[in-house]
Design an enzyme around this catalytic site. Structure first.
Site, PDB file in Angstrom:
ATOM      1  N   SER A  76      -7.803   4.400   6.190  1.00 13.91           N
ATOM      2  CA  SER A  76      -8.787   3.317   6.299  1.00 13.91           C
ATOM      3  C   SER A  76      -9.766   3.503   7.448  1.00 13.91           C
ATOM      4  O   SER A  76      -9.425   4.060   8.496  1.00 13.91           O
ATOM      5  CB  SER A  76      -8.074   1.975   6.477  1.00 13.91           C
ATOM      6  OG  SER A  76      -7.274   1.679   5.361  1.00 13.91           O
ATOM      7  N   GLU A  77     -10.982   3.009   7.225  1.00 12.35           N
ATOM      8  CA  GLU A  77     -12.021   3.013   8.257  1.00 12.35           C
ATOM      9  C   GLU A  77     -12.691   1.642   8.274  1.00 12.35           C
ATOM     10  O   GLU A  77     -12.467   0.815   7.384  1.00 12.35           O
ATOM     11  CB  GLU A  77     -13.051   4.110   7.974  1.00 12.35           C
ATOM     12  CG  GLU A  77     -12.456   5.504   7.973  1.00 12.35           C
ATOM     13  CD  GLU A  77     -13.495   6.592   7.714  1.00 12.35           C
ATOM     14  OE1 GLU A  77     -14.700   6.256   7.567  1.00 12.35           O
ATOM     15  OE2 GLU A  77     -13.103   7.772   7.651  1.00 12.35           O
ATOM     16  N   ILE A 107      -4.424   1.656  11.762  1.00  8.02           N
ATOM     17  CA  ILE A 107      -3.439   2.709  11.517  1.00  8.02           C
ATOM     18  C   ILE A 107      -2.067   2.255  12.000  1.00  8.02           C
ATOM     19  O   ILE A 107      -1.838   2.077  13.195  1.00  8.02           O
ATOM     20  CB  ILE A 107      -3.861   4.019  12.214  1.00  8.02           C
ATOM     21  CG1 ILE A 107      -5.274   4.430  11.770  1.00  8.02           C
ATOM     22  CG2 ILE A 107      -2.850   5.119  11.906  1.00  8.02           C
ATOM     23  CD1 ILE A 107      -5.482   4.536  10.277  1.00  8.02           C
ATOM     24  N   TYR A 128     -15.237  11.823  -3.636  1.00  5.84           N
ATOM     25  CA  TYR A 128     -13.798  11.827  -3.338  1.00  5.84           C
ATOM     26  C   TYR A 128     -13.162  13.210  -3.515  1.00  5.84           C
ATOM     27  O   TYR A 128     -12.089  13.489  -2.966  1.00  5.84           O
ATOM     28  CB  TYR A 128     -13.076  10.803  -4.212  1.00  5.84           C
ATOM     29  CG  TYR A 128     -12.940  11.184  -5.666  1.00  5.84           C
ATOM     30  CD1 TYR A 128     -11.862  11.917  -6.125  1.00  5.84           C
ATOM     31  CD2 TYR A 128     -13.925  10.807  -6.594  1.00  5.84           C
ATOM     32  CE1 TYR A 128     -11.737  12.275  -7.462  1.00  5.84           C
ATOM     33  CE2 TYR A 128     -13.813  11.151  -7.926  1.00  5.84           C
ATOM     34  CZ  TYR A 128     -12.723  11.885  -8.359  1.00  5.84           C
ATOM     35  OH  TYR A 128     -12.606  12.237  -9.681  1.00  5.84           O
ATOM     36  N   GLU A 190       4.039   4.719  -4.589  1.00  2.00           N
ATOM     37  CA  GLU A 190       5.465   4.618  -4.329  1.00  2.00           C
ATOM     38  C   GLU A 190       5.739   3.652  -3.185  1.00  2.00           C
ATOM     39  O   GLU A 190       6.695   2.877  -3.214  1.00  2.00           O
ATOM     40  CB  GLU A 190       6.038   5.996  -4.013  1.00  2.00           C
ATOM     41  CG  GLU A 190       6.012   6.940  -5.205  1.00  2.00           C
ATOM     42  CD  GLU A 190       6.584   8.303  -4.861  1.00  2.00           C
ATOM     43  OE1 GLU A 190       7.316   8.405  -3.861  1.00  2.00           O
ATOM     44  OE2 GLU A 190       6.295   9.266  -5.592  1.00  2.00           O
ATOM     45  N   ARG A 213      20.821 -29.793   4.992  1.00  3.41           N
ATOM     46  CA  ARG A 213      19.935 -30.861   5.446  1.00  3.41           C
ATOM     47  C   ARG A 213      19.967 -32.046   4.466  1.00  3.41           C
ATOM     48  O   ARG A 213      19.756 -31.872   3.262  1.00  3.41           O
ATOM     49  CB  ARG A 213      18.507 -30.331   5.600  1.00  3.41           C
ATOM     50  CG  ARG A 213      17.550 -31.358   6.217  1.00  3.41           C
ATOM     51  CD  ARG A 213      16.238 -30.704   6.576  1.00  3.41           C
ATOM     52  NE  ARG A 213      15.275 -31.650   7.075  1.00  3.41           N
ATOM     53  CZ  ARG A 213      15.218 -32.109   8.327  1.00  3.41           C
ATOM     54  NH1 ARG A 213      16.097 -31.680   9.211  1.00  3.41           N
ATOM     55  NH2 ARG A 213      14.288 -32.965   8.704  1.00  3.41           N
ATOM     56  N   GLU A 246      14.694   0.235 -11.748  1.00  2.00           N
ATOM     57  CA  GLU A 246      14.527   1.038 -12.963  1.00  2.00           C
ATOM     58  C   GLU A 246      13.537   2.177 -12.721  1.00  2.00           C
ATOM     59  O   GLU A 246      13.790   3.334 -13.056  1.00  2.00           O
ATOM     60  CB  GLU A 246      14.041   0.172 -14.113  1.00  2.00           C
ATOM     61  CG  GLU A 246      13.807   0.947 -15.405  1.00  2.00           C
ATOM     62  CD  GLU A 246      13.199   0.090 -16.502  1.00  2.00           C
ATOM     63  OE1 GLU A 246      12.894   0.639 -17.574  1.00  2.00           O
ATOM     64  OE2 GLU A 246      13.030  -1.118 -16.281  1.00  2.00           O
ATOM     65  N   SER A 249      14.794   4.884 -10.198  1.00  2.00           N
ATOM     66  CA  SER A 249      15.838   5.752 -10.738  1.00  2.00           C
ATOM     67  C   SER A 249      15.262   6.831 -11.641  1.00  2.00           C
ATOM     68  O   SER A 249      15.936   7.806 -11.972  1.00  2.00           O
ATOM     69  CB  SER A 249      16.858   4.921 -11.530  1.00  2.00           C
ATOM     70  OG  SER A 249      17.464   3.967 -10.702  1.00  2.00           O
ATOM     71  N   ASN A 250      13.996   6.638 -12.042  1.00  2.00           N
ATOM     72  CA  ASN A 250      13.342   7.604 -12.912  1.00  2.00           C
ATOM     73  C   ASN A 250      13.147   8.923 -12.180  1.00  2.00           C
ATOM     74  O   ASN A 250      12.935   8.957 -10.971  1.00  2.00           O
ATOM     75  CB  ASN A 250      11.982   7.050 -13.360  1.00  2.00           C
ATOM     76  CG  ASN A 250      11.381   7.844 -14.502  1.00  2.00           C
ATOM     77  OD1 ASN A 250      10.955   8.975 -14.309  1.00  2.00           O
ATOM     78  ND2 ASN A 250      11.334   7.260 -15.677  1.00  2.00           N
TER      79      ASN A 250
END
Length: 271
Positions: A76-77, A107, A128, A190, A213, A246, A249-250
């Site tokens: 990031s900037e 950062i 990019y 991820e 309470r 799930e 675990s892939n």
């Protein structure tokens, strides 16, 4: 905590992606700052080096990062936040070196970091496709680390970085020139799958309290409005966790993000 799914060859624990999610989830229930540091280190920093680093880079950096050193991911900037790949920091080739000029913002963990993975442009003309990742050590000349104050998770620092003609060798390139965008997207997908812990931690603290309470002669827990909120929260949390487990675990962990995105949209309509 800093090398959960790093191979034992590089002094890591040798665990897989799935156990690392479980560890970070449990830590996040009680301390989001420590969990965030461990999350970034394992998923982003170590993950990028494991997947795209040369054997020499792995032997050097993974071994250093495993016991105590911290790494930071610099994307990031000031003018490239949500549109991260509109970055302006660039690296110009000078013989066998590159000279990096520009700045980075927000950062994570930079106050304590020993190694920065810095995303820069080597050829802005191609957009990019010119983004490349460089290793930059903390003690590199003309690298300046600032400090940014923030409201929450304050024990996890965020800092600004200024690179004023920072000179790094060609060997400091991680992976292939121009592939930085692809690397970043893969890792950040991820990373997004790892943080249900704080929500569960809040619930674990709240649940005993509302059962103790007393208001208007009965427990807060017994009010219908409270029950509806709790039921909805548990339903969303259980489906969210199941989806993460799930996907994790892939054999291809990047699918985790796709599962979460699809499950999120399905979960918007209560049963």
């Amino acid at each position: 905590m800093l090398a959960i799914d790093t191979d034992t060859k590089y002094t890591g624990t040798g665990a897989s992606f799935f156990p690392s999610i479980l560890v970070i989830e449990e830590v996040a229930k009680v301390d989001a700052s420590v969990a965030l540091l461990s999350d970034i280190q394992n998923t982003v920093i170590n993950g990028l080096i494991r997947k795209h680093g040369t054997e020499e880079q792995k032997a050097t950096y993974l071994i250093e990062l495993a016991p105590e050193k911290i790494g930071s991911f610099c994307l990031s900037e000031a003018g490239a936040g949500s549109d991260s790949f509109a970055l302006k920091t660039r690296a110009d080739k000078k013989g066998h070196y590159y000279v990096i000029s520009g700045s980075k913002m927000w950062i994570s963990s930079a106050e304590y970091t020993e190694l920065f993975l810095v995303m820069v442009h080597v050829d802005p003309a191609v957009g990019y496709k010119g983004i490349t990742c460089f290793f930059v050590d903390r003690d590199t000349e003309d690298l300046h680390i600032g400090k940014t104050e923030k409201m929450g998770i304050r024990t996890s620092s965020v800092c600004s970085l200024t690179l004023k003609n920072v000179k790094v060798p060609e060997a400091s390139i991680l992976g292939q020139i121009g592939h930085g965008c692809k690397y970043a997207v893969g890792r950040l997908r991820e990373d997004a799958a790892r943080m249900p812990g704080p929500a569960q931690g809040c619930f674990d603290y709240t649940n005993p309290y509302i059962k103790e309470r007393i208001r208007f002669g009965k427990r807060i827990f017994d009010f219908q409005g409270t029950a509806v909120v709790l039921e909805a929260q548990l339903w969303h949390d259980s489906r969210y966790l199941g989806t993460i487990y799930e996907g994790a675990s892939n054999i291809q962990p990047n699918t985790t993000a796709k599962h979460i995105d699809a499950e999120y949209h399905r979960s918007r309509t209560p049963p």
